[in-house]
Design an enzyme around this catalytic site. Structure first.
Site, PDB file in Angstrom:
ATOM      1  N   ASP A 175       0.836  -1.285   0.039  1.00 21.33           N
ATOM      2  CA  ASP A 175       0.089   0.328  -0.221  1.00 21.33           C
ATOM      3  C   ASP A 175       1.013   1.472   0.109  1.00 21.33           C
ATOM      4  O   ASP A 175       0.616   2.062   0.851  1.00 21.33           O
ATOM      5  CB  ASP A 175      -0.939  -0.219   1.348  1.00 21.33           C
ATOM      6  CG  ASP A 175      -1.817   1.122   1.335  1.00 21.33           C
ATOM      7  OD1 ASP A 175      -2.277   1.618   0.297  1.00 21.33           O
ATOM      8  OD2 ASP A 175      -2.076   1.626   2.481  1.00 21.33           O
ATOM      9  N   GLU A 410       3.854  -7.707   7.753  1.00 21.63           N
ATOM     10  CA  GLU A 410       2.551  -8.496   7.337  1.00 21.63           C
ATOM     11  C   GLU A 410       2.707  -9.762   6.464  1.00 21.63           C
ATOM     12  O   GLU A 410       1.975  -9.668   5.417  1.00 21.63           O
ATOM     13  CB  GLU A 410       1.518  -7.286   6.956  1.00 21.63           C
ATOM     14  CG  GLU A 410       1.342  -6.451   8.206  1.00 21.63           C
ATOM     15  CD  GLU A 410       0.138  -5.586   7.843  1.00 21.63           C
ATOM     16  OE1 GLU A 410      -0.574  -5.684   6.625  1.00 21.63           O
ATOM     17  OE2 GLU A 410      -0.248  -4.601   8.616  1.00 21.63           O
ATOM     18  N   TYR A 467      -5.732  -2.745  13.003  1.00 21.34           N
ATOM     19  CA  TYR A 467      -6.927  -1.619  12.487  1.00 21.34           C
ATOM     20  C   TYR A 467      -8.459  -2.143  13.221  1.00 21.34           C
ATOM     21  O   TYR A 467      -9.193  -1.858  12.323  1.00 21.34           O
ATOM     22  CB  TYR A 467      -6.765  -1.637  11.174  1.00 21.34           C
ATOM     23  CG  TYR A 467      -5.485  -1.210  10.631  1.00 21.34           C
ATOM     24  CD1 TYR A 467      -5.050   0.472  10.648  1.00 21.34           C
ATOM     25  CD2 TYR A 467      -4.295  -1.859  10.445  1.00 21.34           C
ATOM     26  CE1 TYR A 467      -4.204   0.973  10.454  1.00 21.34           C
ATOM     27  CE2 TYR A 467      -3.320  -1.273   9.914  1.00 21.34           C
ATOM     28  CZ  TYR A 467      -3.154   0.147  10.017  1.00 21.34           C
ATOM     29  OH  TYR A 467      -1.831   0.561   9.639  1.00 21.34           O
ATOM     30  N   GLU A 502       1.612  -0.659  14.133  1.00 26.28           N
ATOM     31  CA  GLU A 502       0.677   0.039  13.430  1.00 26.28           C
ATOM     32  C   GLU A 502      -0.685   0.279  13.827  1.00 26.28           C
ATOM     33  O   GLU A 502      -0.999  -0.663  14.219  1.00 26.28           O
ATOM     34  CB  GLU A 502       0.657  -0.457  11.703  1.00 26.28           C
ATOM     35  CG  GLU A 502       1.722  -0.095  10.931  1.00 26.28           C
ATOM     36  CD  GLU A 502       1.337  -0.712   9.664  1.00 26.28           C
ATOM     37  OE1 GLU A 502       0.494  -0.777   9.070  1.00 26.28           O
ATOM     38  OE2 GLU A 502       2.578  -1.277   8.756  1.00 26.28           O
TER      39      GLU A 502
HETATM   40  C1  BDP Z   1      -1.058  -2.096   6.942  1.00 28.46           C
HETATM   41  C2  BDP Z   1       0.115  -2.185   6.143  1.00 28.46           C
HETATM   42  C3  BDP Z   1       0.400  -0.464   5.555  1.00 28.46           C
HETATM   43  C4  BDP Z   1      -0.891   0.097   4.995  1.00 28.46           C
HETATM   44  C5  BDP Z   1      -1.937   0.053   6.216  1.00 28.46           C
HETATM   45  C6  BDP Z   1      -3.044   0.545   5.847  1.00 28.46           C
HETATM   46  O1  BDP Z   1       1.044  -2.523   6.942  1.00 28.46           O
HETATM   47  O2  BDP Z   1       1.441  -0.767   4.522  1.00 28.46           O
HETATM   48  O3  BDP Z   1      -0.539   1.284   4.510  1.00 28.46           O
HETATM   49  O4  BDP Z   1      -2.215  -1.229   6.492  1.00 28.46           O
HETATM   50  O5  BDP Z   1      -3.930   0.250   5.040  1.00 28.46           O
HETATM   51  O6  BDP Z   1      -1.637  -3.284   6.803  1.00 28.46           O
HETATM   52  O7  BDP Z   1      -3.494   1.936   6.010  1.00 28.46           O
END
Ligand code: BDP
Length: 596
Positions: A175, A410, A467, A502
């Protein structure tokens, strides 16, 4: 690999500036490298080519592009060993001098160099670089083979369009925009014919003193000596032998936020090199991450090398700004997601006391059962992964800022758990073996079925991207908090430190709402506050790094409004509400002993 430097024995210059440029096809064509390009475009080096011109060919190019420049070596320098060094060319390239192939390199984020001897040098030299920007199953980062863009349409009705009728293009399995070209500086430097090829430094803290071991690799035979300089350049230890234990009395430590750098001066016949280093130790003990023996808490970011116009090209002023914004927020660290960053950025982190987790470009990895051509590509990729781990550590081993190596971001470690473990176990050991300081090693994971994952609990620090509240339980922070809590309870059994590498929510700067709705600045704050409330409960959670430091460009798609908007800052580095939230939070969180 040593960073090039100018000193009393070495000369250094750069070939950066405006180069000639043209696009080619998917095969390497000699006509673009043997002689000067006809009607070339003008382009700046170093910078990605994609956003330098108002021309869609630059953004969407697929295949080879060609760069050319001219240089001459002053006669007085020609008796030396002359080295041409590229900081990074993305992704693969072949280099020609005066029509002769002089080198090639695979992988877009690490330096490579080649000697220029009298057999190739002329008075005026034509340097040509053929750069291939294609990503596929064999490359790191990984490209999709299925000819469907990320977030693309996968209905069978459109198969014929997807598979046959469209022109070839990159389908990244990652991404971030596939910015390509000569992304970092091109340098020329000299050494004596007998020279210092590499230097390895390890330090141990012994009470008030430091014990320093300096090893080096020499080409040629001769006598070497080491002396140690303090940060003002005063010699504090002189005339030691390579490998001899050197004691620095009352040593000053390299600490997060309080960097102190010594320099090892190594002399060898007619060569000399000044290698900076810090006195600092890193260890993982039970569920803590120790820097200089004390439990450290990571406050910071996942980042990208990404900016307007330059794309992924180096921008040192931007680097200075980013570090200053981190300090403004009381952040102490970042991860070089999702590839090794420029040496110049890491030099700055060494100087500024910013703690770094250094990552390879292994993003988008999966471990399917493949045969034939795909198996060949898979094996090529595996060999390349080993190589980039070795090369990244060879480049960055002496840096005090780097406290951990991340082997990948990931990978699909839960889909095929045993295969993934078999894949990563040797790489984990390789990273430890290559590193004279044997820093902790991790693999950054994100698995919905995390209980299946065998890699996360195997590595030294469990690093999780999460997330909840965004991709899962979108907008529902109550459910998201519960899910995060359950996951943390699960991981607490391993008696290892865990950090969130993240977490985040896309946020369009300027969108406000009294009731926090997704995409608003208020939601981003509420989201982080909800997640941090969970993370704060767990002592084994040793860090929080937001996704992302700043908004960044990605492939186009319905999920991305002019790129990924999860930045705490906008792409031009203006703070969103969450920057103030974290500034307030992190000001109250000390670097050490946060969770007593
Ligand atoms: C994570 C990835 C990252 C993406 C992020 C996203 O590690 O590279 O930019 O999600 O979706 O899974 O913002």
């Amino acid at each position: 690999m040593l960073y090039p430097q100018m000193n009393e024995k070495r000369f250094l210059t750069s070939l950066d500036g405006i180069w000639n440029f043209c696009f080619g096809s998917e095969i390497l064509e000699e006509k673009y490298v043997m002689k000067p390009l006809e009607n070339p475009e003008k382009l700046y080096v170093p910078a990605s080519y994609n956003d330098q011109k108002a021309d869609i060919r630059f953004r969407d190019h697929y295949g080879y592009a060609y760069y050319q420049t001219y240089f001459s070596i002053p006669n007085g320098l020609r008796k030396n060993r002359i080295v041409l060094r590229f900081g990074a060319v993305t992704h693969n390239c072949v280099v020609y001098l005066n029509g002769n192939k002089i080198g090639e390199h695979t992988g877009g984020f690490l330096p490579f160099e080649m000697e220029l001897d009298e057999s190739v040098l002329e008075e005026k030299n034509l340097l040509s670089v053929a750069v291939d920007n294609r990503v596929d199953f064999s490359t790191l980062p990984v490209g999709n083979e299925s000819k469907r863009a990320m977030f693309g349409d996968s209905l069978p009705n459109f198969d014929s369009v997807n598979r046959t009728n469209i022109k070839n293009k990159n389908y990244p399995n990652f991404d971030f925009f596939n910015y390509c070209g000569i992304n970092r500086s091109v340098k020329l430097y000299t050494t004596a014919k007998d020279y210092i090829n590499d230097i390895y430094i390890d330090t141990k803290i012994d009470g008030a003193n430091a014990v320093v071991k300096v090893e080096a690799e020499f080409i040629g035979a001769g006598k070497a000596a080491v002396s140690i300089l303090d940060d003002k350049g005063n010699e504090i230890v002189s005339d030691k032998n390579i490998n001899e234990e050197i004691v620095i009395e009352n040593a000053k430590l390299w600490q997060p936020g309080k960097a102190y750098l010594y320099t090892a001066k190594i002399t060898f016949n007619e060569d000399c090199y000044y290698q900076k280093f810090g006195v600092r130790e890193v260890a993982v003990k039970d569920n803590q991450f120790l820097i200089n023996g004390k439990p450290f808490y990571f406050k910071g970011f996942g980042k990208h090398e990404d900016s307007e116009i330059r794309g992924r090209g180096i921008d040192e002023a931007l680097n200075v700004k980013d570090i200053s914004l981190m300090k403004w927020m009381c952040a102490n660290s970042f991860r070089t997601s999702h590839y090794p960053y420029s040496e110049e950025m890491l030099n700055l982190c060494d100087e500024e006391g910013i703690v770094v987790i250094a990552e390879t470009p292994a993003v988008g990895l999966n471990f399917p059962n493949v045969e034939g051509e795909l198996l060949e590509k898979y094996n090529k990729r595996t060999a390349h992964h080993r190589q980039v781990i070795q090369d990244m550590i060879a480049r960055d081993k002496n840096r005090p800022s780097i406290v951990m190596w991340s082997l990948a971001n990931e990978p699909d470690t839960a889909g095929t758990p045993h295969k993934a473990l078999d894949y990563f176990e040797p790489l984990y050991h390789l990273a430890h073996q290559c590193d004279p300081q044997s820093r902790p090693v991790t693999v950054v994971v994100c698995n919905n079925d995390y209980i299946k994952d065998k890699v996360a609990p195997f590595v030294d620090v469990i690093c999780v991207n999460r997330y909840y509240g965004w991709y899962i339980f979108a907008g529902d922070l109550d459910a998201a908090s519960q899910a995060m809590d359950i996951e943390m309870q699960y991981f607490s059994q391993f008696n290892k430190p865990l950090m969130i590498t993240e977490y985040g929510a896309d946020t369009v700067a300027g969108v406000h709402n009294a009731v926090p709705n997704m995409f608003s600045e208020e939601f981003q704050v509420e989201y982080y506050d909800a997640m941090n409330t969970v993370l704060d409960k767990y002592k084994f959670v040793v860090g929080e790094q937001t996704w992302n430091f700043a908004d960044f460009q990605t492939i186009q798609g319905v999920m991305r409004v002019d790129g990924n908007k999860k930045g705490i800052f906008t792409r031009d580095r203006r703070p969103k509400l969450s920057a103030h939230y974290f500034k307030n939070r992190w000001t109250k969180i000390p670097d050490f002993d946060y969770k007593k």
